[in-house]
Structure formats: structure tokens, C-alpha cells
Design an enzyme around this catalytic site. Structure first.
Site, PDB file in Angstrom:
ATOM      1  N   LYS A  65      10.980  23.408  20.032  1.00 12.71           N
ATOM      2  CA  LYS A  65      10.215  23.717  21.077  1.00 12.71           C
ATOM      3  C   LYS A  65       9.075  22.670  21.333  1.00 12.71           C
ATOM      4  O   LYS A  65       8.774  22.383  22.373  1.00 12.71           O
ATOM      5  CB  LYS A  65       9.640  25.056  20.701  1.00 12.71           C
ATOM      6  CG  LYS A  65      10.631  26.452  21.020  1.00 12.71           C
ATOM      7  CD  LYS A  65      10.100  27.686  20.244  1.00 12.71           C
ATOM      8  CE  LYS A  65      11.021  28.871  20.164  1.00 12.71           C
ATOM      9  NZ  LYS A  65      10.753  29.930  19.497  1.00 12.71           N
TER      10      LYS A  65
ATOM     11  N   GLN B 225       6.118  32.498  15.858  1.00 15.17           N
ATOM     12  CA  GLN B 225       7.453  32.146  15.642  1.00 15.17           C
ATOM     13  C   GLN B 225       7.997  33.682  14.810  1.00 15.17           C
ATOM     14  O   GLN B 225       7.110  33.828  13.765  1.00 15.17           O
ATOM     15  CB  GLN B 225       7.886  31.108  14.902  1.00 15.17           C
ATOM     16  CG  GLN B 225       9.220  30.848  14.568  1.00 15.17           C
ATOM     17  CD  GLN B 225      10.104  30.616  15.905  1.00 15.17           C
ATOM     18  OE1 GLN B 225       9.890  30.053  16.793  1.00 15.17           O
ATOM     19  NE2 GLN B 225      11.315  31.454  16.078  1.00 15.17           N
TER      20      GLN B 225
ATOM     21  N   ASP C  74       6.419  34.379  25.241  1.00 18.33           N
ATOM     22  CA  ASP C  74       7.546  35.060  24.464  1.00 18.33           C
ATOM     23  C   ASP C  74       7.764  36.452  25.228  1.00 18.33           C
ATOM     24  O   ASP C  74       8.953  36.989  25.206  1.00 18.33           O
ATOM     25  CB  ASP C  74       7.436  35.341  23.185  1.00 18.33           C
ATOM     26  CG  ASP C  74       7.994  34.224  22.128  1.00 18.33           C
ATOM     27  OD1 ASP C  74       9.034  33.503  22.843  1.00 18.33           O
ATOM     28  OD2 ASP C  74       7.901  34.169  20.749  1.00 18.33           O
TER      29      ASP C  74
END
Lengths: 303, 303
Positions: B53, B97, B120
Site C-alpha cells: 500500500k 491494518q 477502508d
């Protein structure tokens, strides 16, 4: 002949239980749960619905008032009123009867109600919570369907369920609960395999999915959409549709989405219209209002 | 042989487009979009994902930093850090994460990120907005699947789609967009008839639904779950699964949910693993971050 899933009788049962629970709650020293229903304009169906809700609320011991406005009220005024009710610690539940005038944003109005007082479960926070299996306010009609499946002991685990209609307030939350994991937080999951059909599902595919379904939930407002040849023998059918039709003699009556007389010869169980999901929706709204009262009490006790 | 839906090449295309758009944005005098990735513990896969990412972010011109913690960090400390990033006007996107240590509530942490910085798309407000077709942050994997269907010109309108797997971050949002109305606000609706299958869908029913599907999206992490005899000739298959397996020679590699070699003889189009949805997920996360930057800019301009 299909077993008739009598929503009226079940709703009476649920309301009697609630009446008892609320009496106990009040005996413990709490004030009665309260709901405020905002009604804009003069749609006769809306007036009937709100009236039914008020009658049910008073029956179970919920303090209920209608706040009526004519359709000239502006969105800003309506939002300000909702703000006031949000802030009022004597109000547990707030319901804005839909539809509201087209000059207003339904979405904006639904999202203005404080999520914890949103007994209709239309606020995006409540919808999001429902999606991730958190405890939440579930739209009353969707909750009515799930409660009927549970109380009438219709097995859903591993079964094929078809939801016909993808409305955000009915079809969508039903599909959410039907497919979710029963073991998760809010206990609403039904572990069925769920197919969501809608206006763009081609007719022959709709037929196939329905013929293959153990459970059909239909919420379209299209009379006689679900015919006998679309139903697997023994299947359970929950009819959420409600449409006013005028017969050849000029007499009007309410019908569901299901071709009742023919389908009842094939199905295993079937809800009538009227007297099916409708009364249970009102009962579950009362359930939500009492739940809101308890949640708010817990919240204020924690503060 | 099935057409290979090359996610790696498509992701490169998307990232090149974003690079250009972000350069234009910066030329207009805005600061570069920024993302902060919080990484807790030492799971090697998580470190690889975050690293990918960061590389992608820097390639497109997003200011990206990892904030690493060892797994002894408390939930309270993590929540406080998220609060600080929420309040930091130089941060557009915040990503935690997953998985985080089991001592913490994943749901609580996801809901702590400000919805407008939640690149997200896991916050309940974003999920709720997605459900009601409002513009929102869509989980990157789900958005990757939809974007692939669009860019590879896979027709979805009125088609049968099966989503295998009901995870809240992948299967659920995919099913939401696939069944929704294209004409609605956020433009993400695909108008397919959608069936959601999961671990409690009996094997023979899963086979039936898949055999009947024009599009299969599988996201289970079960290697070779989708076999050639489950696939209708010409169907499109998007494989979101990614599992590390060790072959007979002790060599490990990544595989999807699809029995690729056999299925590619039957399917019309198929994503490889690796090189399918994975790279597109990273690209869509960059898209979300740039979107967050633009939204925050609009918001502050209005204040």
C-alpha cells in the site's frame, strides 16, 4: 391447504407480553416509555397507519402522541422539531411517518433522528449496525418478518430464501438478517442462503428462484405477482405487500403480492393480507420503542 | 479458454490515471493527499500488505506513512492515536491494518476512525451509507470487484450473480452493490439478481446456484472450492480468495478459491490469483484516499 400464519393473533400475543413487561418496568419506578409520531400532510393511509400505532402504543402502556403538520411545513422546520425531540429526555422514540412531501429529502430527515431514538431503524447508523450484526434498531417491518419466522418455527438454517423487492426499509434489512450468522452479536441472523430479486430480475429467472425457495418473502406492492406455479410445495411465504385494489363491483380492498387462493393450495404456510405482517409491524414498533426506553435508561445510568 | 481478467495490468492503468489526477490536484495548489497506516504486531502478511500500500501510495503521489506498534499496545492507546489522526487536518486517510490483536475489539477500532477518513470503508456510517446508495467510502476490495466488472465490461443488469462468502468487509458490500439500483445516488448499483451463499449453504445448493450464475464472486479462502462442474460455460468469475498453500515439494504459493486450470476451460472470463483482485484492491484504496482528500477539502471550504 397451507397453514395460515396469523399475524393478527401473533401481534396480540406480542402486545400482551409487552404490556406486562412495560407494567413491570413502570412498577420499578421508571416513567412509561414514550413515542412521538410526526405526521406531515393529509395522506389518508398515513393517517390510518399512525392511528393504529397510537392505539397499539396506548394499549401496551407507551405514552404516545401525534405531532401533525400540514404539508406546507419546510424541511428546516421539520429538522428543527426533530432536534428538539432528540434533546427531550422524556421522549424515547421518534417516528416520522413516510412518505413526507417530495420537497423534502427523506434521507436527510431519517438521518436527523438520533439513532438511539430511531424506532423505525432508518438512520444510516442503525442500518450499518444491522449489517455488521451489532445490536441496533431494526426497521419494524423487517423485524416483524424475522419474528414471525421465529415464532411460527419456520426453519431457516441452510434453507433457500428469496426476497422479492430491494427497498431499503423492507427488502434490504430482511435480506441482511436472513443471510447472517445466527451466532453473531445481535442474535438476528437466520443462516439462510438468500437471493435478492427485484424489478430487473427477468420473469423466468424470478420464477426459477421462487420455485427453488423454501421461504419466499415478497415486498413489492405488485398484486398477484407470486402465483401457484412459482411456489414449491410446502414452502413458506411471507407477504409484505399491501395494495389497495378496486374490484369489479367498485369495492376497494387490500391485497398482498401473493395470489392467495391459488398459492394456499401449494404452499406449506402463508401469511394473509390483511392480518399478516401488518399487525406484527405495529407490534414490533412497540418492541423497538420499549427497547429505546431501556437503552436510554442504561445510557443515562452510565453517564 | 477463459479470458484472463488481468488485475495487475488494470491496477497499473488505474494508478497511472490517479497519478495524473493527483499531480493536477497538487498543481492547483492543494497539498498532496495523505494516508496513515497503523500496523500492530508482526504478522508477516500484514507487513507485506501495508508495504504494498505504501509503495502504491508513493507511486501515485500520496504522502504515506506507516505507524508501527508492537502487539503490547492497548486498545485505549490505539483509540487515542486514531483520535489524534482524526483531528489532524494534514491527514486525509486512516487505515488500521487488520487483523489487530484479539484483546481489542475490531469493531470498536473500525468505528473510531472518522467516517470521512475511513478509507477502508469499515465504519458503520460508511456501511449504512453504502446500503442506502449514498456516496460513501466503499471497502477497497469490494470496490475493486465492482470496478473490474465495469472496466472489463461484464454485463450485470438482470444477470444472476452469486456471492460466495458473507464477510462484512468483502462479501457483504459486494452483494450490496451488485443488487442495487444503478440509477441511485452513488452510481455503484449493478442491478443483478444476487444470491449470497456461505458456510451453511449445503454443497448441492451451492453447486446449483453457481451453475445457474452468469457471474460468480468468491471470497471464502477455501482453495479449489469452485470447480469446473459448478460453472456455467461462459460465466465470469472473480476470485477474491487468497490462501497460502504448500505443495508436495514444500514450496508455498498463493491460491484463490477457484480450481483455476480446470475452471478456465469452462468460464468465459476469470481473474487469476495472484494478479487479480489483489492489485486492484490496492489501487482502489488509493482512489479512496484521493477521494477522502477531495471530500475533506470541499468540507473545509464550506465551513
Amino acid at each position: 391447504m397451507a397453514r395460515v400464519l396469523d399475524g393478527k393473533a401473533l401481534a396480540a400475543e406480542v402486545k400482551n407480553e409487552l404490556k406486562l413487561e412495560i407494567a413491570n418496568w413502570v412498577n420499578l419506578g421508571h416513567r412509561a416509555p414514550s413515542i412521538r409520531c410526526i405526521l406531515v400532510g393529509d395522506d389518508p393511509a398515513s393517517h390510518t397507519y399512525v392511528n393504529n400505532k397510537i392505539i397499539a402504543a396506548r394499549f401496551v402502556g407507551i405514552d404516545a402522541e401525534v405531532i401533525k403538520h400540514d404539508s406546507s411545513i419546510t424541511e428546516e422546520q421539520l429538522l428543527r422539531e426533530i432536534e428538539t425531540l432528540n434533546a427531550d429526555s422524556n421522549v424515547d422514540g421518534i417516528l416520522v411517518q413516510l412518505p413526507i412531501p417530495e420537497t423534502m429529502s427523506e434521507r436527510k430527515v431519517c438521518n436527523a433522528v438520533a439513532p438511539e431514538k430511531d424506532v423505525d431503524g432508518f438512520h444510516i447508523v442503525n442500518i450499518g449496525q444491522l449489517c455488521v450484526d451489532m445490536p441496533t434498531m431494526v426497521p419494524a417491518t423487517a423485524l416483524a418478518v424475522i419474528e414471525m419466522l421465529k415464532r411460527f418455527k419456520i426453519e431457516t438454517f441452510g434453507r433457500n430464501a428469496v426476497v422479492v423487492g430491494r427497498s431499503k426499509n423492507v427488502g434490504l434489512p430482511i435480506a441482511m438478517m436472513l443471510h447472517s450468522d445466527k451466532k453473531h452479536d445481535n442474535g438476528l441472523g437466520m443462516d439462510a442462503t438468500v437471493t435478492i430479486c427485484h424489478r430487473y430480475t427477468p420473469k423466468e429467472k424470478l420464477d426459477n428462484f421462487c420455485q427453488n425457495a423454501d421461504i419466499i418473502i415478497t415486498a413489492t406492492g405488485v398484486p398477484k405477482l407470486i402465483k401457484a406455479n412459482m411456489v414449491k410445495p410446502g414452502a413458506t411465504i411471507i407477504d409484505v405487500g399491501i395494495t389497495k385494489v378496486t374490484d369489479e363491483n367498485g369495492k376497494s380492498r387490500l391485497v398482498g403480492d401473493v395470489d392467495y387462493d391459488e398459492v394456499s393450495k401449494v404452499a406449506g404456510a402463508l401469511t394473509p393480507v390483511p392480518g399478516g405482517v401488518g399487525p406484527m409491524t405495529v407490534a414490533m414498533l412497540m418492541h423497538n420503542t420499549f427497547q429505546a426506553a431501556k437503552n436510554l435508561r442504561t445510557k443515562s445510568a452510565l453517564q
